[in-house]
Design a protein around this motif. Structure first.
Motif, mmCIF file in Angstrom:
data_model
loop_
_atom_site.group_PDB
_atom_site.id
_atom_site.type_symbol
_atom_site.label_atom_id
_atom_site.label_comp_id
_atom_site.label_asym_id
_atom_site.label_seq_id
_atom_site.Cartn_x
_atom_site.Cartn_y
_atom_site.Cartn_z
ATOM 1 N N THR A 190 9.215 -17.144 30.673
ATOM 2 C CA THR A 190 9.671 -16.839 29.311
ATOM 3 C C THR A 190 8.940 -17.674 28.257
ATOM 4 O OG1 THR A 190 11.477 -18.442 29.460
ATOM 5 C CG2 THR A 190 11.991 -16.174 30.059
ATOM 6 N N ASP A 191 8.452 -18.843 28.640
ATOM 7 C CA ASP A 191 7.785 -19.687 27.631
ATOM 8 C C ASP A 191 6.293 -19.387 27.519
ATOM 9 O OD1 ASP A 191 6.853 -20.822 29.950
ATOM 10 O OD2 ASP A 191 7.554 -22.851 29.516
ATOM 11 N N GLU A 192 5.805 -18.373 28.265
ATOM 12 C CA GLU A 192 4.369 -18.054 28.219
ATOM 13 C C GLU A 192 4.030 -16.927 27.248
ATOM 14 O OE1 GLU A 192 2.603 -19.047 32.624
ATOM 15 O OE2 GLU A 192 3.868 -17.294 32.438
ATOM 16 N N THR A 193 5.032 -16.340 26.625
ATOM 17 C CA THR A 193 4.822 -15.166 25.771
ATOM 18 C C THR A 193 3.735 -15.381 24.717
ATOM 19 O OG1 THR A 193 7.081 -14.445 26.107
ATOM 20 C CG2 THR A 193 6.007 -13.650 24.107
ATOM 21 N N ILE A 194 3.799 -16.500 24.035
ATOM 22 C CA ILE A 194 2.852 -16.711 22.929
ATOM 23 C C ILE A 194 1.441 -16.958 23.444
ATOM 24 C CG2 ILE A 194 2.374 -18.070 20.842
ATOM 25 C CD1 ILE A 194 5.018 -16.324 20.875
ATOM 26 N N GLU A 195 1.313 -17.756 24.495
ATOM 27 C CA GLU A 195 -0.051 -18.016 24.982
ATOM 28 C C GLU A 195 -0.686 -16.748 25.542
ATOM 29 O OE1 GLU A 195 1.487 -21.219 27.672
ATOM 30 O OE2 GLU A 195 0.050 -20.357 29.063
ATOM 31 N N LEU A 196 0.109 -15.888 26.170
ATOM 32 C CA LEU A 196 -0.442 -14.619 26.658
ATOM 33 C C LEU A 196 -0.897 -13.750 25.487
ATOM 34 C CD1 LEU A 196 2.223 -14.009 29.382
ATOM 35 C CD2 LEU A 196 -0.244 -14.095 29.822
ATOM 36 N N ILE A 230 0.839 -1.205 0.000
ATOM 37 C CA ILE A 230 0.000 0.000 0.000
ATOM 38 C C ILE A 230 0.873 1.254 0.000
ATOM 39 C CG2 ILE A 230 -1.654 1.340 1.389
ATOM 40 C CD1 ILE A 230 -2.835 -1.328 2.319
ATOM 41 N N ARG A 231 0.550 2.207 -0.862
ATOM 42 C CA ARG A 231 1.250 3.495 -0.864
ATOM 43 C C ARG A 231 0.545 4.431 0.106
ATOM 44 N NH1 ARG A 231 4.385 0.779 -3.201
ATOM 45 N NH2 ARG A 231 5.095 0.987 -1.078
ATOM 46 N N GLY A 232 1.318 5.187 0.861
ATOM 47 C CA GLY A 232 0.744 6.054 1.883
ATOM 48 C C GLY A 232 1.194 5.574 3.253
ATOM 49 N N THR A 233 0.611 6.131 4.291
ATOM 50 C CA THR A 233 1.063 5.795 5.637
ATOM 51 C C THR A 233 0.354 4.552 6.169
ATOM 52 O OG1 THR A 233 1.266 8.177 5.959
ATOM 53 C CG2 THR A 233 1.595 6.778 7.899
ATOM 54 N N LYS A 234 1.151 3.644 6.749
ATOM 55 C CA LYS A 234 0.629 2.431 7.326
ATOM 56 C C LYS A 234 1.023 2.373 8.795
ATOM 57 C CE LYS A 234 2.840 1.501 4.000
ATOM 58 N NZ LYS A 234 3.436 2.306 2.868
ATOM 59 N N TYR A 235 0.081 2.013 9.643
ATOM 60 C CA TYR A 235 0.350 1.891 11.080
ATOM 61 C C TYR A 235 -0.091 0.511 11.558
ATOM 62 C CZ TYR A 235 -0.090 2.598 16.129
ATOM 63 O OH TYR A 235 0.019 2.463 17.495
ATOM 64 N N ILE A 236 0.842 -0.269 12.086
ATOM 65 C CA ILE A 236 0.485 -1.593 12.622
ATOM 66 C C ILE A 236 0.869 -1.644 14.094
ATOM 67 C CG2 ILE A 236 0.885 -4.087 12.475
ATOM 68 C CD1 ILE A 236 1.256 -3.766 9.468
ATOM 69 N N HIS A 237 -0.087 -2.014 14.908
ATOM 70 C CA HIS A 237 0.077 -2.000 16.361
ATOM 71 C C HIS A 237 0.037 -3.441 16.867
ATOM 72 C CE1 HIS A 237 -1.011 0.313 20.265
ATOM 73 N NE2 HIS A 237 -0.586 -0.892 20.582
ATOM 74 N N VAL A 238 1.200 -3.952 17.243
ATOM 75 C CA VAL A 238 1.285 -5.378 17.582
ATOM 76 C C VAL A 238 1.565 -5.592 19.073
ATOM 77 C CG1 VAL A 238 3.715 -5.461 16.800
ATOM 78 C CG2 VAL A 238 2.395 -7.592 16.987
ATOM 79 N N ILE A 239 0.723 -6.375 19.705
ATOM 80 C CA ILE A 239 0.916 -6.714 21.123
ATOM 81 C C ILE A 239 2.102 -7.655 21.257
ATOM 82 C CG2 ILE A 239 -0.059 -8.073 23.035
ATOM 83 C CD1 ILE A 239 -1.250 -5.321 22.978
ATOM 84 N N ALA A 240 3.027 -7.304 22.143
ATOM 85 C CA ALA A 240 4.281 -8.043 22.264
ATOM 86 C C ALA A 240 4.648 -8.224 23.740
ATOM 87 C CB ALA A 240 5.392 -7.287 21.534
ATOM 88 N N PRO A 241 4.185 -9.310 24.352
ATOM 89 C CA PRO A 241 4.413 -9.500 25.788
ATOM 90 C C PRO A 241 5.893 -9.459 26.172
ATOM 91 C CG PRO A 241 2.812 -11.104 24.989
ATOM 92 C CD PRO A 241 3.365 -10.403 23.780
#
Ligand SMILES: Cc1ncc(C[n+]2csc(CCOP(=O)(O)OP(=O)(O)O)c2C)c(N)n1
Ligand code: SF4
Ligand SMILES: [Mg+2]
Lengths: 97, 296
Positions: free
Chosen positions: B218-224, B198-209
């Motif tokens: 440390t092994d719970e990151t994905i399930e959370l 896509i041309r123009g401004t793109k904003y992606i907001h990703v949750i990252a425990p």
């Protein structure tokens, strides 16, 4: 050849002239491994493995390649791979010294 | 997109992120989708701190540390510079934390969206200023214990709700905006791949425990990161051509938020009443989503 940061031979002490004049340097230039962080290491049971590649995908460190080789120089032992595996083909084994 | 469609290349490797870091996974996967012609800018925050420890430089592509407030404006400059040099096939991509986005960098981001600059801005959201030791940001959720919002008897953690950055970006009439979670990487990769075209401004907001700031294993990151979507607390959506759409709809009845909170020490002090209030808020949000996104 795949593109990936690689370990270099770093001479012990750098002379002043070895340092860049500005804040720039070659990309993907590694001088250290991250292996010392680990208390457990993942071990894949290739018999059980179905090749779904979820461990490769979800590793935050990119230490499992798509042929399922584990790079123990950079694995930090987080255990995400063992948890994500649907058939429990990865177990975490205690590191012994 | 799925694991098999990804390049074998690794563009974010050898970094010093803590074991189990969700932010590192968000950056690694985005870079694998974008490829070598991505020019990355990262402000202060964990991902720049763990990625650039001279001489340990963990991006295989061109990458630079921006000013804290200026991720988006630096991207604007990178994009203009490359274009002036005649480059056509590239992505100017930013990776900023929640503090660097919703508080410190919001003005530059708003300006870039307003101008419609052709950049991809990715906010990896670990819900606090982690690199300086877990201070509350505008994206810390209600009730979360941080070092600046301690949990006492009268005030139990953060008293403010999470800023609605996705809607704030959309309200500019942005070309593309999306929410995502490192728990559902196929959905995240689809969004990165789409944003790339896509041309123009793109904003992606990703949750990252963040195991350190959230008080989790440390092994719970994905399930959370899956729980937060499955509980309905973080709807996975996108905004394009003025229209909101759910991409991976959480199944109803939603998973019980209680289980999500229980796993994290930053929420351990919450009372049943606190959790009921948060759940009621979630339900209100979904009423709105159903009406506005789905017309029901
Ligand atoms: C101008 C400026 N102010 C403050 C800091 C200190 N600082 C460095 S990283 C950081 C936290 C950033 O938090 P966030 O953006 O959420 O990213 P995270 O560390 O959580 O990944 C702060 C406050 C700085 N480096 N520069
Ligand atoms: S403190 Fe949190 S966000 Fe920062 S590197 Fe560690 S796990 Fe990642
Ligand atoms: Mg943060």
């Amino acid at each position: 050849m795949i593109i990936k940061p690689t370990l270099r031979d770093r001479p012990g002490a750098w002379a002043l002239s070895d340092y860049p004049e500005g804040t720039y340097w070659e990309a993907g230039y590694l001088t250290q491994k991250n292996a010392g962080w680990r208390s457990e290491r993942p071990v894949i049971d290739k018999e059980k493995c179905t090749g779904c590649l979820q461990c490769y995908l979800y590793c935050p460190d990119g230490t499992i390649d798509s042929d399922l080789n584990i790079d123990c120089d950079f694995c930090k032992g987080c255990g995400i791979c063992a948890k994500i595996c649907r058939v429990s083909a990865i177990r975490m084994e205690g590191e012994t010294r | 997109m799925n694991a098999r469609e990804l390049t074998k290349d690794e563009y974010f490797f050898g970094h010093k992120a803590c074991a189990g870091c969700g932010g590192a996974l968000a950056v690694r996967i985005a870079m694998k989708v974008l490829g070598k012609n991505a020019y990355a800018a990262l402000p202060a925050g964990c991902m720049s701190a763990v990625g650039f420890n001279f001489p340990q430089l963990c991006f295989a592509n061109n990458a630079i540390i921006s000013t804290f407030a200026g991720t988006a404006s630096m991207l604007t400059g990178i994009e203009a510079g490359l274009r002036a040099q005649g480059a056509t096939d590239f992505t100017a991509v930013g990776f900023a934390g929640d503090g660097g986005t919703a508080d410190i960098g919001i003005q530059a981001l708003s300006g870039a969206i307003d101008r419609g600059d052709d950049i991809l801005y990715i906010c990896y959201d670990n819900e606090a200023y982690m690199n300086t030791g877990v201070q509350k940001s505008g994206l810390s959720p209600f009730g979360a214990k941080t070092t600046t919002t301690p949990a006492g008897e009268r005030i139990r953690g953060n008293i403010r709700p999470k800023k609605r950055m996705f809607e704030i970006a959309a309200a500019h009439g942005i070309a593309y905006a999306a929410t995502a979670s490192v728990g559902y990487l196929n959905d995240y990769m689809d969004k990165i791949a789409k944003a790339k075209t896509i041309r123009g401004t793109k904003y992606i907001h990703v949750i990252a425990p963040c195991p350190v700031g959230w008080g989790t294993r440390t092994d719970e990151t994905i399930e959370l990161a899956r729980d937060i979507a499955d509980t309905g607390l973080w709807p996975l959506a996108e905004y394009e051509n003025g229209v909101f759409r759910l991409t991976k709809r959480a199944r109803e009845p939603f998973a019980d938020p209680q289980n999500y909170f229980k796993k994290q020490s930053r929420f351990r002090h919450l009372t049943a009443g606190d959790i009921a209030a948060i759940t009621a808020d979630r339900d209100l949000n979904w009423e709105k989503i159903k009406k506005e996104y789905e017309g029901s």
